[in-house]
Write an enzyme that holds these catalytic residues in place. Structure first.
Site, PDB file in Angstrom:
ATOM      1  N   ASP A  70       0.851  -1.262   0.085  1.00 39.12           N
ATOM      2  CA  ASP A  70      -0.033  -0.028   0.008  1.00 39.12           C
ATOM      3  C   ASP A  70       0.848   1.303  -0.131  1.00 39.12           C
ATOM      4  O   ASP A  70       0.378   2.133   0.463  1.00 39.12           O
ATOM      5  CB  ASP A  70      -0.902   0.072   1.180  1.00 39.12           C
ATOM      6  CG  ASP A  70      -2.248  -1.050   1.222  1.00 39.12           C
ATOM      7  OD1 ASP A  70      -1.990  -1.990   0.183  1.00 39.12           O
ATOM      8  OD2 ASP A  70      -2.810  -1.215   2.119  1.00 39.12           O
ATOM      9  N   ASP A 128      -4.461  -0.903  -2.016  1.00 40.12           N
ATOM     10  CA  ASP A 128      -5.657  -0.810  -1.387  1.00 40.12           C
ATOM     11  C   ASP A 128      -6.546   0.004  -2.367  1.00 40.12           C
ATOM     12  O   ASP A 128      -6.213   1.034  -2.859  1.00 40.12           O
ATOM     13  CB  ASP A 128      -5.498   0.468  -0.039  1.00 40.12           C
ATOM     14  CG  ASP A 128      -6.328   0.167   0.952  1.00 40.12           C
ATOM     15  OD1 ASP A 128      -6.666  -1.192   1.385  1.00 40.12           O
ATOM     16  OD2 ASP A 128      -6.782   1.138   1.556  1.00 40.12           O
ATOM     17  N   HIS A 135     -10.557   0.801  -2.942  1.00 45.12           N
ATOM     18  CA  HIS A 135     -12.006   0.866  -2.315  1.00 45.12           C
ATOM     19  C   HIS A 135     -12.934   1.408  -3.362  1.00 45.12           C
ATOM     20  O   HIS A 135     -12.757   2.253  -3.955  1.00 45.12           O
ATOM     21  CB  HIS A 135     -12.184   1.546  -1.002  1.00 45.12           C
ATOM     22  CG  HIS A 135     -11.097   0.961   0.121  1.00 45.12           C
ATOM     23  ND1 HIS A 135     -11.115  -0.047   0.610  1.00 45.12           N
ATOM     24  CD2 HIS A 135     -10.233   1.622   0.776  1.00 45.12           C
ATOM     25  CE1 HIS A 135     -10.400  -0.536   1.303  1.00 45.12           C
ATOM     26  NE2 HIS A 135      -9.597   0.948   1.542  1.00 45.12           N
ATOM     27  N   HIS A 170     -17.289   2.638   0.738  1.00 45.18           N
ATOM     28  CA  HIS A 170     -16.890   1.663   1.293  1.00 45.18           C
ATOM     29  C   HIS A 170     -17.287   1.571   2.595  1.00 45.18           C
ATOM     30  O   HIS A 170     -17.270   2.742   3.261  1.00 45.18           O
ATOM     31  CB  HIS A 170     -15.337   1.398   1.165  1.00 45.18           C
ATOM     32  CG  HIS A 170     -14.538   0.097   1.514  1.00 45.18           C
ATOM     33  ND1 HIS A 170     -13.983   0.016   2.798  1.00 45.18           N
ATOM     34  CD2 HIS A 170     -14.602  -1.053   0.991  1.00 45.18           C
ATOM     35  CE1 HIS A 170     -13.716  -1.285   2.860  1.00 45.18           C
ATOM     36  NE2 HIS A 170     -14.071  -2.056   1.924  1.00 45.18           N
ATOM     37  N   HIS A 182     -10.422   6.997   1.396  1.00 43.52           N
ATOM     38  CA  HIS A 182      -9.344   7.069   0.769  1.00 43.52           C
ATOM     39  C   HIS A 182      -8.932   5.983  -0.184  1.00 43.52           C
ATOM     40  O   HIS A 182      -9.696   4.973  -0.093  1.00 43.52           O
ATOM     41  CB  HIS A 182      -8.134   6.856   2.018  1.00 43.52           C
ATOM     42  CG  HIS A 182      -8.291   5.358   2.502  1.00 43.52           C
ATOM     43  ND1 HIS A 182      -9.512   5.076   3.478  1.00 43.52           N
ATOM     44  CD2 HIS A 182      -7.814   3.933   2.302  1.00 43.52           C
ATOM     45  CE1 HIS A 182      -9.183   3.825   3.785  1.00 43.52           C
ATOM     46  NE2 HIS A 182      -8.474   3.292   3.137  1.00 43.52           N
ATOM     47  N   LYS A 220      -6.882  -4.949  -3.063  1.00 45.37           N
ATOM     48  CA  LYS A 220      -7.675  -5.585  -2.139  1.00 45.37           C
ATOM     49  C   LYS A 220      -8.449  -4.278  -1.353  1.00 45.37           C
ATOM     50  O   LYS A 220      -8.179  -3.331  -1.591  1.00 45.37           O
ATOM     51  CB  LYS A 220      -6.638  -5.950  -1.027  1.00 45.37           C
ATOM     52  CG  LYS A 220      -5.685  -4.821  -0.188  1.00 45.37           C
ATOM     53  CD  LYS A 220      -4.724  -5.477   0.679  1.00 45.37           C
ATOM     54  CE  LYS A 220      -4.046  -4.357   1.374  1.00 45.37           C
ATOM     55  NZ  LYS A 220      -4.679  -3.452   2.138  1.00 45.37           N
ATOM     56  N   CYS A 244      -1.758  -2.390   7.687  1.00 45.89           N
ATOM     57  CA  CYS A 244      -1.818  -3.419   6.478  1.00 45.89           C
ATOM     58  C   CYS A 244      -0.352  -4.108   6.561  1.00 45.89           C
ATOM     59  O   CYS A 244      -0.416  -5.255   6.041  1.00 45.89           O
ATOM     60  CB  CYS A 244      -1.964  -2.844   5.265  1.00 45.89           C
ATOM     61  SG  CYS A 244      -3.772  -2.125   5.118  1.00 45.89           S
TER      62      CYS A 244
HETATM   63  C1  VGL Z   1      -4.551   0.928   5.615  1.00 45.05           C
HETATM   64  C2  VGL Z   1      -6.229   1.911   6.971  1.00 45.05           C
HETATM   65  C3  VGL Z   1      -7.285   1.648   5.982  1.00 45.05           C
HETATM   66  C4  VGL Z   1      -3.114   0.350   5.332  1.00 45.05           C
HETATM   67  C5  VGL Z   1      -5.414   0.951   4.738  1.00 45.05           C
HETATM   68  O1  VGL Z   1      -2.902   0.364   4.192  1.00 45.05           O
HETATM   69  O2  VGL Z   1      -2.582   0.380   6.572  1.00 45.05           O
HETATM   70  N1  VGL Z   1      -4.756   1.437   6.859  1.00 45.05           N
HETATM   71  N2  VGL Z   1      -6.938   1.209   4.866  1.00 45.05           N
HETATM   72 ZN    ZN Z   2      -8.166   1.052   3.228  1.00 45.55          ZN
END
Ligand code: VGL
Ligand code: ZN
Length: 209
Positions: A13, A51, A53, A57, A86, A111, A156
């Site tokens: 991510d 990431d 979404h 979401h 995000h 994901k 993550c």
């Molecule tokens: C993440 C919060 C929400 C991450 C992703 O990549 O750590 N944290 N979505």
């Molecule tokens: Zn996220």
């Protein structure tokens, strides 16, 4: 440290929204770029996660009237932290920073695309049951030792490392190439879980030797 063909660098991510100026900026998130670029040439195999979404979401505070970012709610699969909007599919925030240069990456795994489930881990969504398919991919390719870098260390990256162990992979976190959100003691919590699960933490100096 010698990197073998059964080893894979999993870059989690590293996306505009997690970097300074992004919607869910991780402090100094962009500082993972230099160590990642330094480490990557040591790996034959590199996999990126993204990431990804849909607009409304379930993990977004904006999807729950009256709730605010960083509140926690109980969903069918357990507690879920609510985040600012995000990494929405197709937006600039969901893209990799233009400075990220990993042209040899062999897979980009997306994901968090199911509207009703969040996915911190690269292996399982937050219900700890729905698979992303990554374990099967790694196994079919004979990749057994996973080195992790990216954002965020305590979400993550951390949950991916724990699931990697649960699935029987070796998991090593490249600490210098990660940055944390650190929400309500999340760093201490994830590190306690690392110790129990046998997730190794590799410091920068060890990697460059
Ligand atoms: C993440 C919060 C929400 C991450 C992703 O990549 O750590 N944290 N979505
Ligand atoms: Zn996220």
């Amino acid at each position: 440290m010698r990197i073998a063909p059964t080893e894979v660098l999993l870059v989690i991510d590293v996306q505009n929204d997690f970097c300074p100026g992004g919607a869910l900026a991780v402090a100094a998130g962009d500082e993972v770029l230099a160590p990642i670029h330094r480490i990557a040439p040591h790996f034959e195999h590199i996999v990126l996660t993204q990431d990804w979404h849909p607009a409304h979401h379930i993990s977004f505070a904006a999807s729950h009237p009256g709730k605010h970012p960083f509140d926690s709610i109980d969903l069918a699969y357990g507690p879920q932290t609510l985040w600012p909007v995000h990494c929405v599919q197709g937006t600039h925030g969901a893209e990799f920073p233009s400075e990220l240069r990993l042209p040899r990456a062999e897979l980009i795994l997306r994901k968090g695309f199911r509207p009703q489930i969040d996915s911190y881990s690269a292996f399982f969504e937050n219900d700890h049951t729905t698979s992303t398919g990554l374990a099967g991919y790694l196994r079919e390719r004979g990749l057994t030792r996973v080195f992790l870098a990216g954002l965020a260390y305590d979400f993550c990256v951390g949950f991916s490392a724990l699931d990697a162990r649960r699935l029987g992979f070796e998991a090593l976190i490249l600490r210098e190439a990660c940055r944390a959100i650190d929400l309500h003691g999340s760093v201490a919590q994830i590190e306690a879980a690392f110790a129990k699960a046998g997730v190794a933490i590799v410091e920068g100096a060890e990697l460059s030797s």
